[in-house]
Design an enzyme around this catalytic site. Sequence first.
Site, PDB file in Angstrom:
ATOM      1  N   GLU A   1       0.208  -0.835   5.748  1.00 39.97           N
ATOM      2  CA  GLU A   1       1.253  -0.276   6.624  1.00 39.97           C
ATOM      3  C   GLU A   1       1.078   1.220   6.788  1.00 39.97           C
ATOM      4  O   GLU A   1       1.193   1.762   7.883  1.00 39.97           O
ATOM      5  CB  GLU A   1       2.643  -0.580   6.045  1.00 39.97           C
ATOM      6  CG  GLU A   1       3.793  -0.395   7.043  1.00 39.97           C
ATOM      7  CD  GLU A   1       4.281   1.038   7.175  1.00 39.97           C
ATOM      8  OE1 GLU A   1       4.982   1.335   8.151  1.00 39.97           O
ATOM      9  OE2 GLU A   1       3.952   1.892   6.316  1.00 39.97           O
TER      10      GLU A   1
ATOM     11  N   ASP B   1       0.853  -1.198   0.000  1.00 39.63           N
ATOM     12  CA  ASP B   1       0.000   0.000   0.000  1.00 39.63           C
ATOM     13  C   ASP B   1       0.886   1.244   0.000  1.00 39.63           C
ATOM     14  O   ASP B   1       2.058   1.189   0.367  1.00 39.63           O
ATOM     15  CB  ASP B   1      -0.911   0.010   1.234  1.00 39.63           C
ATOM     16  CG  ASP B   1      -0.128   0.134   2.543  1.00 39.63           C
ATOM     17  OD1 ASP B   1       0.812  -0.656   2.748  1.00 39.63           O
ATOM     18  OD2 ASP B   1      -0.429   1.035   3.344  1.00 39.63           O
TER      19      ASP B   1
END
Length: 460
Positions: free
Chosen positions: A156, A94
């Site tokens: 994250e 991400d």
Amino acid sequence: MTTPIMSDAELRAAVERELPGVRADLERLVRIPGIAFEGFDHAHVERSAEAVAELLRGCSLDVRIVRSGGQPAVIGTRPAPPGAPTVLLYAHHDVQPVGDLSLWESDPFEPVERDGRLYGRGAADDKAGIMAHVAALRAYGDTLPVGVVLFVEGEEEYGSDSLERLLAEHRDSLAADVIVIADSANWDVGVPALTTSLRGIVNFFVEVRTLQQAVHSGIFGGVVPDALTVLARLLATLHDDAGNVAVEGLSGRAGATVDYPPERFRAEAGVLDGVHLVGTDRITDRLWTKPSLSVLGIDAPATAEAPNALVPQARAKISVRLAPGDDPKQAYEALCAHVEKHVPWGARLDVLLEQGGAPCAIDATGPMFDAARSAFRTAWDGTDPVDIGIGGSIPFIATFQEMFPQAAILVTGVEDPQSRAHGPNESLHLGEFARVCLAETLLLSRVAAVGTGGGSVSKP
Ligand code: BES
Ligand code: MN
């Protein structure tokens, strides 16, 4: 049959051979805007996980996409040859939101090369981390001398809310002798680094209220405190005059040995001429081993729409980076006690925790760290890696330390001081990326040579 051992020269040639394909696949990943934040289209995060899964299948790993209420992570495994150690390779797929598009010189999701750097959101943080792992696996092909577990997380940048559960649910498949976390930075272009500490984080909101509603500032001003002035006075108590954090109960110490010349720091941060640097002690202490506190935003009337009225309530978002060794829960209690004690004029106060994450310190000694240093030195043509701290946070490293206390945790990364992760015009230095890929490839053969049981106990 034992796995044939490839020489450093063969591995170097193999990485060279793989780099064009690795670069093309990195660009493919950068084109997927997988942002885990609320309000973004998470279908892209799904596509991003799929793309990562496909890359890992191409490396002959056994691949699963897993989730535990949050965004999808990808786990890929390949068992160790008999007697060989297993290495967990972490990265996240991400990315951060792009912010103000007008500040980007090119489309954040259309990677382009300028002056030896690849520009795009996630080109460095952390899609290059994923591709460094893939590069190493491709370089070995079917002669990989260690077992691997690829763990590529999907949230994250949004605080890894479901990660603890994911780790607990998949504990057995994640167990490893060595953990490589490719989500940090090198010290400079041409100078590699091993990250040995990261700060923790406590983000919270403070809201102050003084009135039931906005009232005429002429009729009531001078007697009734407005909430924005209250908030400003409260925020002003958080630092001393030198700019050190003035909250009692936060821990921190001086003691860094790496020198970061102020001129270099000013240039890398882009500090305006004449603006002072705040805090005392070495810059590396202030960044790595002491707490910092910043105000990230304020909710109050916008100036363009502000009437001549006393502001009844105002709210600030405060972000505190915690020194290694501090505890987010205790730190938050200390912060609450501070604002309760210092809120002026009896204003109503509400405090709300947004996010907390643990700091970590790694005892970077033992054969696996020697193996890493040797791999870095070779990949950077004789330049030794520097042990650095990072002022940013990767909270789950502390979780890994608790779950796998015997594993050596190597925090590596692809960023350099110009990468501008989280900002506009994020980029990856392609020359350094080639070295990162080589270093990780060399690392795996050196880890294999150390064998199992070469980890050291990392101290929390
Ligand atoms: N890759 C960074 C951590 C990092 C920051 C490494 C600076 C090297 C230099 C990571 O993706 C990150 O940004 N983490 C967040 C953590 C938060 C969401 C809990 C951070 O530090 O803000
Ligand atoms: Mn990152």
